[in-house]
Design a protein around this motif. Structure first.
Motif, PDB file in Angstrom:
ATOM      1  N   ASN A  75      -6.821  66.120  25.830  1.00 26.43           N
ATOM      2  CA  ASN A  75      -6.839  64.663  25.739  1.00 26.43           C
ATOM      3  C   ASN A  75      -8.079  64.168  25.003  1.00 26.43           C
ATOM      4  OD1 ASN A  75      -5.107  62.419  26.788  1.00 26.43           O
ATOM      5  ND2 ASN A  75      -7.073  61.692  27.562  1.00 26.43           N
ATOM      6  N   ARG A 101      -4.762  64.652  36.603  1.00 20.38           N
ATOM      7  CA  ARG A 101      -4.247  65.948  37.070  1.00 20.38           C
ATOM      8  C   ARG A 101      -4.692  66.238  38.499  1.00 20.38           C
ATOM      9  NH1 ARG A 101       0.213  67.541  35.197  1.00 20.38           N
ATOM     10  NH2 ARG A 101       0.268  65.328  34.816  1.00 20.38           N
ATOM     11  N   LYS A 116      -1.152  65.472  27.849  1.00 21.74           N
ATOM     12  CA  LYS A 116       0.005  65.898  28.635  1.00 21.74           C
ATOM     13  C   LYS A 116       0.994  66.685  27.787  1.00 21.74           C
ATOM     14  CE  LYS A 116       0.598  62.744  32.537  1.00 21.74           C
ATOM     15  NZ  LYS A 116       1.487  61.717  33.124  1.00 21.74           N
ATOM     16  N   ILE A 149      -0.208  70.314  27.617  1.00 21.10           N
ATOM     17  CA  ILE A 149      -0.048  71.121  28.826  1.00 21.10           C
ATOM     18  C   ILE A 149       1.422  71.335  29.159  1.00 21.10           C
ATOM     19  CG2 ILE A 149      -2.282  70.430  29.758  1.00 21.10           C
ATOM     20  CD1 ILE A 149      -0.746  68.637  31.752  1.00 21.10           C
ATOM     21  N   ASN A 204      -6.200  70.255  30.286  1.00 21.35           N
ATOM     22  CA  ASN A 204      -5.590  68.940  30.051  1.00 21.35           C
ATOM     23  C   ASN A 204      -6.637  67.960  29.557  1.00 21.35           C
ATOM     24  OD1 ASN A 204      -3.713  66.788  30.105  1.00 21.35           O
ATOM     25  ND2 ASN A 204      -4.295  66.274  32.195  1.00 21.35           N
TER      26      ASN A 204
END
Length: 520
Positions: free
Chosen positions: A358, A229, A289, A292, A354
């Motif tokens: 993850n 990111r 991902k 988000i 994010n």
């Protein structure tokens, strides 16, 4: 001079990241074909839906699997062609051909070395020896790294070779024809000498890094997602993800007797063999991902609700398009850049969220793997069954939608952030909008003027969501007019280089600007 050199280096890496999108775009489609084909040839799926057991239906989906394996099996060659294709400003097609010749010649040289030193492994021992078959050549399994090296060398030497003067009697071989001929010999020697010398220790080093990410567990998964990111504002995120997806830094695994390196290569091999992916691989597959993406939809809704009443109608279409783009296409920049430059701390929060998603998802049982967009979520999540943990991901995504909505709404109101619709004046008035609808090149003409005119532009290109420009004088641009002409924000890299964030319509806008430059 040092600053200019730094700027040139920065631009080069940005352009290099853009070239990766050529094979990655193809790989994403091939991955979907592979996922769909594998899902519908799965024995459990056939038991549930007997129609799939029909001979012709089954052959159709097997054919999809074979098509899907195309990019998967030829990534190195695709990268070798894509790099000179993307980086060269002229004679791109000759550069791409030179890249392919360079790639094959390199592996021919390496294969000759292995043969001459009696190191060619037997077919059933190639994986253990780090060897594989590439375009019919038994060589070291350099995967996409070999393609990147060959492509970079083809790009670096192409112009020198294509402009090299040779005797008139050999004139037929001059110009673009000389480059692939010369690279055949150059890369053949490179593969014979340099690859055997450097590949093994290089491979061992990157494998060690990949093992650290794997063994560091949640810390590694969090760190990787945050790094991806953080690279977004600089346009270097594709370099970060490509390193993990296609090189040993993403890890290695022997699956069904074959060695694979890189997260995507391992994941697709697991899918092709109808196997569940392990937790450590899921943690490196950017599953956060997906969270988000729906979180950004919540952010878009918050921006809409925080906009001034008279501006809501004007921004609704832009926000809906951004939300659809991030969910369906997996491209997050159009929404991210709406708040990144207006209030960077929000992007920091977004980046941390994010990383947390993850890090946590694999431990909750989410093992979907490659889910960069809605189609991949359905293909690799839903169609492969609840064993992938997709219902948990859906619940988590809904939670992120709500979380993002309240965080963004609070921050926008608390700090009076000028997100779309909160400006004093917004975009075009009615007469200008009418003119825009009637003139197809309006945006291109307006953007060209806002950039200081044709004379101010040295070079113009684009990636997926942004214009990349090299200008004679950056001070001549008008950022307010740039936004009126379709730009979301402007990123200043140095005294000559800028980026204009546009969104997924950037290619069409760049073509309009080119047309406007021709007309002027």
């Amino acid at each position: 001079m040092a600053k200019k050199k730094k700027g040139n280096t920065w631009q080069f890496f940005q352009m290099l990241g853009k070239t990766f999108m050529f094979p990655i775009a193809l790989l994403s489609i091939c991955g979907m074909l592979l996922g769909i084909g594998s899902a519908f040839t799965n024995e459990s799926m056939i038991e549930a839906i007997p129609f799939l057991g029909n001979t012709y239906v089954n052959l159709f989906f097997q054919f999809m699997v074979q098509l899907g394996l195309f990019a998967f099996n030829n990534l190195g060659a695709l990268f070798a062609m894509a790099i000179p294709l993307g980086l060269l400003k002229e004679e791109k097609e000759f550069g791409a051909f030179t890249g392919l010749v360079s790639f094959m010649a390199m592996h021919i040289g390496t294969s000759f070395y292995l043969s001459a030193t009696d190191q060619l492994a037997a077919a059933d021992q190639m994986s253990e020896a780090g060897q594989t078959m590439i375009l019919g050549i038994q060589t070291y399994n350099t995967s996409v790294l070999g393609g990147i090296v060959a492509g970079l060398m083809a790009y670096a030497l192409y112009r020198k070779l294509a402009t090299l003067k040779i005797p008139e009697a050999l004139g037929f071989y001059s110009g673009p024809r000389l480059a692939p001929i010369a690279m055949l010999f150059i890369m053949g020697v490179f593969g014979l000498v340099a690859v055997p010398l450097f590949w093994q220790p290089f491979y061992a080093f990157f494998k060690m890094l990949g093992e650290w990410i794997t063994t560091s567990g949640p810390i590694g998964y969090f760190s990787y997602a945050v790094a991806e990111r953080v690279a977004i504002p600089f346009g270097l995120n594709h370099l970060v993800t490509s390193t993990f997806r296609f090189t040993p830094i993403g890890g290695t695994a022997i699956i069904n007797g074959q060695e694979y390196m890189g997260t995507v290569n391992m994941f697709l091999a697991y899918v092709a063999n109808n196997m569940d992916i392990p937790l450590d691989l899921a943690g490196k597959m950017e599953q956060g991902k997906l969270m988000i993406q729906y979180g950004l939809c919540g952010a878009a809704l918050a921006m809409y609700h925080c906009a001034k009443p008279q501006n809501k109608k004007k921004i609704k279409g832009m926000l809906i398009t951004g939300a659809l783009t991030v969910v369906v296409g997996g491209i997050s920049e159009p929404i991210e850049f709406l708040f990144l430059f207006a209030f960077p701390p929000l992007f920091v929060v977004h980046t941390i969220l994010n990383g947390l998603a993850n890090m946590v998802l694999p431990y909750l049982g989410v093992l979907m793997g490659y889910t960069g967009d809605l189609i991949q979520f359905v293909t690799f999540g839903v169609l492969r069954g609840t064993r992938t943990g997709w219902p948990i991901a859906v619940a988590f995504a809904a939670g992120y939608f709500v979380l993002y909505y309240f965080i963004f709404k609070w921050a926008i109101i608390r700090f009076d952030i000028k997100t779309p619709g909160r400006e004093e004046e917004l975009e075009l008035d009615e007469s200008e909008a009418s003119e825009f609808e009637q003139l197809s090149a309006y945006k291109g003409i307006a953007m060209l003027k806002a950039l200081g005119g044709k004379e101010n532009i040295i070079a113009i290109d684009n990636c997926v969501t942004r214009l990349r420009l090299e200008l004679k004088d950056v001070s001549l641009i008008n950022e307010e007019e740039i936004k009126n002409a379709g730009g979301i924000a402007v990123v200043h890299l140095d005294e000559h280089a800028i980026q204009v964030i546009v969104g997924t319509q950037v290619y069409a806008l760049r073509k309009q600007i080119n047309k406007a430059m021709e007309l002027s």
